[in-house]
Write a protein that holds these residues in place. Structure first.
Motif, mmCIF file in Angstrom:
data_model
loop_
_atom_site.group_PDB
_atom_site.id
_atom_site.type_symbol
_atom_site.label_atom_id
_atom_site.label_comp_id
_atom_site.label_asym_id
_atom_site.label_seq_id
_atom_site.Cartn_x
_atom_site.Cartn_y
_atom_site.Cartn_z
ATOM 1 N N GLU A 163 -10.558 1.879 10.830
ATOM 2 C CA GLU A 163 -10.032 3.075 11.508
ATOM 3 C C GLU A 163 -8.567 3.336 11.170
ATOM 4 O O GLU A 163 -7.776 3.788 11.993
ATOM 5 C CB GLU A 163 -10.234 2.969 13.026
ATOM 6 C CG GLU A 163 -11.701 2.890 13.412
ATOM 7 C CD GLU A 163 -11.944 3.082 14.894
ATOM 8 O OE1 GLU A 163 -10.944 3.179 15.642
ATOM 9 O OE2 GLU A 163 -13.104 3.164 15.304
ATOM 10 N N GLU A 164 -8.204 3.046 9.947
ATOM 11 C CA GLU A 164 -6.883 3.379 9.427
ATOM 12 C C GLU A 164 -6.936 3.361 7.905
ATOM 13 O O GLU A 164 -7.810 2.739 7.299
ATOM 14 C CB GLU A 164 -5.825 2.382 9.911
ATOM 15 C CG GLU A 164 -6.046 0.962 9.423
ATOM 16 C CD GLU A 164 -4.963 0.016 9.903
ATOM 17 O OE1 GLU A 164 -4.052 0.482 10.616
ATOM 18 O OE2 GLU A 164 -5.014 -1.166 9.558
ATOM 19 N N GLU A 165 -6.007 4.116 7.296
ATOM 20 C CA GLU A 165 -5.943 4.159 5.848
ATOM 21 C C GLU A 165 -5.136 2.963 5.341
ATOM 22 O O GLU A 165 -4.008 2.744 5.780
ATOM 23 C CB GLU A 165 -5.304 5.473 5.383
ATOM 24 C CG GLU A 165 -6.147 6.689 5.747
ATOM 25 C CD GLU A 165 -5.432 7.992 5.492
ATOM 26 O OE1 GLU A 165 -4.191 7.964 5.316
ATOM 27 O OE2 GLU A 165 -6.099 9.037 5.467
ATOM 28 N N ILE A 166 -5.709 2.203 4.413
ATOM 29 C CA ILE A 166 -5.066 0.980 3.914
ATOM 30 C C ILE A 166 -4.365 1.316 2.601
ATOM 31 O O ILE A 166 -5.000 1.488 1.560
ATOM 32 C CB ILE A 166 -6.113 -0.131 3.713
ATOM 33 C CG1 ILE A 166 -6.877 -0.376 5.019
ATOM 34 C CG2 ILE A 166 -5.450 -1.404 3.216
ATOM 35 C CD1 ILE A 166 -8.028 -1.341 4.901
ATOM 36 N N PHE A 223 7.604 5.860 7.819
ATOM 37 C CA PHE A 223 6.888 4.606 7.605
ATOM 38 C C PHE A 223 5.409 4.640 7.961
ATOM 39 O O PHE A 223 4.734 3.621 7.872
ATOM 40 C CB PHE A 223 7.570 3.478 8.392
ATOM 41 C CG PHE A 223 9.002 3.272 8.011
ATOM 42 C CD1 PHE A 223 9.329 2.823 6.742
ATOM 43 C CD2 PHE A 223 10.025 3.571 8.894
ATOM 44 C CE1 PHE A 223 10.656 2.644 6.376
ATOM 45 C CE2 PHE A 223 11.354 3.404 8.534
ATOM 46 C CZ PHE A 223 11.669 2.934 7.272
ATOM 47 N N VAL A 224 4.890 5.788 8.385
ATOM 48 C CA VAL A 224 3.468 5.891 8.702
ATOM 49 C C VAL A 224 2.767 6.639 7.581
ATOM 50 O O VAL A 224 3.092 7.787 7.282
ATOM 51 C CB VAL A 224 3.235 6.610 10.044
ATOM 52 C CG1 VAL A 224 1.742 6.781 10.292
ATOM 53 C CG2 VAL A 224 3.865 5.815 11.184
ATOM 54 N N PHE A 225 1.805 5.989 6.937
ATOM 55 C CA PHE A 225 1.076 6.593 5.836
ATOM 56 C C PHE A 225 -0.148 7.334 6.362
ATOM 57 O O PHE A 225 -0.770 6.921 7.332
ATOM 58 C CB PHE A 225 0.628 5.527 4.830
ATOM 59 C CG PHE A 225 1.746 4.959 4.024
ATOM 60 C CD1 PHE A 225 2.057 5.487 2.779
ATOM 61 C CD2 PHE A 225 2.503 3.914 4.511
ATOM 62 C CE1 PHE A 225 3.098 4.967 2.032
ATOM 63 C CE2 PHE A 225 3.545 3.386 3.774
ATOM 64 C CZ PHE A 225 3.842 3.916 2.528
ATOM 65 N N GLY A 226 -0.498 8.428 5.672
ATOM 66 C CA GLY A 226 -1.729 9.126 5.972
ATOM 67 C C GLY A 226 -1.525 10.332 6.852
ATOM 68 O O GLY A 226 -0.450 10.907 6.937
ATOM 69 N N SER A 227 -2.589 10.728 7.521
ATOM 70 C CA SER A 227 -2.624 11.982 8.264
ATOM 71 C C SER A 227 -2.494 11.727 9.754
ATOM 72 O O SER A 227 -2.041 10.672 10.181
ATOM 73 C CB SER A 227 -3.942 12.690 7.967
ATOM 74 O OG SER A 227 -5.021 11.853 8.341
ATOM 75 N N GLY A 228 -2.906 12.720 10.562
ATOM 76 C CA GLY A 228 -2.836 12.584 12.001
ATOM 77 C C GLY A 228 -3.568 11.367 12.524
ATOM 78 O O GLY A 228 -3.192 10.780 13.542
ATOM 79 N N LEU A 229 -4.618 10.959 11.827
ATOM 80 C CA LEU A 229 -5.378 9.773 12.224
ATOM 81 C C LEU A 229 -4.487 8.544 12.268
ATOM 82 O O LEU A 229 -4.626 7.692 13.142
ATOM 83 C CB LEU A 229 -6.534 9.548 11.247
ATOM 84 C CG LEU A 229 -7.391 8.309 11.478
ATOM 85 C CD1 LEU A 229 -8.207 8.453 12.756
ATOM 86 C CD2 LEU A 229 -8.301 8.056 10.293
#
Length: 382
Positions: A163-166, A223-229
């Motif tokens: 449940e997160e982009e690695i 520092f947060v990668f990816g989208s709203g998720l």
């Protein structure tokens, strides 16, 4: 020096497009990057497929909101820093003003009791929209390349499972395609040459609520990668757990506001900032979140433009793109699992996907409006 053909559009045309997308583009990052491909690459042919792929890869590599970074990069393609700045600003402003207005109403009238009914229908429709967008993005970008499909599948499964982009897996996807499709001698081109690391130096000891907001949301953007998720859990840990600026229900309402307003999902930071410190809290939160992603896009952009056609870099970008799209597909499943909680929401999502698949020119805002009305009927009237 690379020569550039005169673009088939003006900077004004591009800004008007991103204003419209920011005002009417529902569905979150997955849908928004799909709209950009459909409108700018396929329909208007302002942006080439290669430029779009490079922008998507860079947006996935760098921290910050995916759709906003892609919009900034596409603005840079033909109009440089000015194009990137104006395109990004035009994209973000409409939804920022919307969340300001909703934030004012929320504070003035003591909450949004109708929000859950609207979100019930809209959230389900959004799943249908992003499913179709993800499908189109996958078929257009990956084609019949078996290696890219394997990378796509690995990222889709791991994103769903954890449940997160690695990010290291996304990078690994680029490296694998690099090794398979380009000579190892290309290793002398270090990715450090086009992906500088930027650290924001901020004095954490500075007192005052606005400084706290600036520092926290700068970390979210940097520092947060990816989208709203990816950013929602980070925001929850800060605004609810660490600083206690919002309670649980207020945070849920903030996420709902992000989903029912157009433009980038991360614009919920404006709503949160407004609840914490009024108008200037919203301004500071939005600027602190989007400034790092702007810098992470425009600084590497010229290197992507210069070296992006190199066989080694192109192979790396192809791998990154396949991995990024796989992560997006996994995120769709995660969001669907959380949103489609009963038979009516499942029916709304399936109906939305089927209608958009059948009627390809149907505008998504009409679907969102109908879904909102259905939600109100189901949860309030009935």
């Amino acid at each position: 020096m690379q020569t550039q053909m005169k673009p088939a559009y003006t900077l004004k045309d591009l800004c008007l497009y991103f204003l419209k997308l920011g005002a009417l583009g529902f569905g979150g990052p997955v849908a928004l990057v799909g709209y950009m491909h459909r409108d700018l690459v396929e329909t208007r042919q302002w942006i080439t497929e290669d430029d779009y792929r490079e922008g998507l890869a860079l947006s996935q590599l760098a921290p910050g909101p995916l759709a906003a970074q892609l919009g900034i990069y596409l603005g840079y393609v033909h109009y440089g820093i000015l194009g990137a700045t104006l395109a990004g600003t035009a994209f973000v402003l409409p939804s920022f003003f919307m969340v300001l207005a909703i934030g004012w109403a929320y504070v003035e009238y003591g909450g949004l009791p109708w929000m859950q009914a609207v979100f019930y229908g809209v959230g389900a429709a959004v799943i249908g929209i992003i499913t179709i967008s993800s499908y189109k993005l996958t078929t257009k970008s990956i084609g019949k390349d078996l290696l890219l499909w394997i990378i796509f599948a690995v990222l889709a499964i791991t994103t769903f499972w954890f449940e997160e982009e690695i990010i290291w897996l996304i990078l690994l996807g680029g490296v694998v395609v690099w090794f398979v499709k380009a000579s190892p001698s290309w290793l002398r081109f270090s990715t450090n040459s086009w992906f500088p690391v930027i650290l924001l130096q901020v004095q954490t000891s500075l007192e005052g609520r606005l400084w706290q907001i600036a520092w926290f949301f700068a970390k979210a953007g940097a520092f947060v990668f990816g989208s709203g998720l990816a950013i929602v859990p980070f925001l929850y840990g800060g605004v609810v757990k660490e600083y206690a600026w919002l309670n649980e229900q207020e945070f849920v309402d903030a996420v709902a506001v992000a989903m029912i307003t157009p433009g980038p999902v991360v614009i919920t930071v404006g709503f949160i900032g407004y609840l914490v410190a009024g108008f200037w809290g919203a301004v500071v939160a939005a600027l602190a979140t989007f400034l790092p992603c702007y810098l992470f896009t425009v600084i590497p952009a010229p290197y992507f433009k210069r070296y992006g056609k190199h066989p080694a870099i192109k192979a790396f970008v192809d791998g990154i793109t396949a991995a990024a799209i796989g992560a997006i597909a996994g995120a769709v499943v995660v969001l669907g699992k959380r949103t489609l909680t009963d038979i009516p929401t499942l029916v709304i999502a399936l109906a939305t996907a089927a209608i958009l698949f059948r009627f390809k020119k149907l505008q998504e805002p009409y679907v969102i409006l109908i879904a909102a009305l259905v939600g109100i009927i189901l949860k309030v009237v009935l």
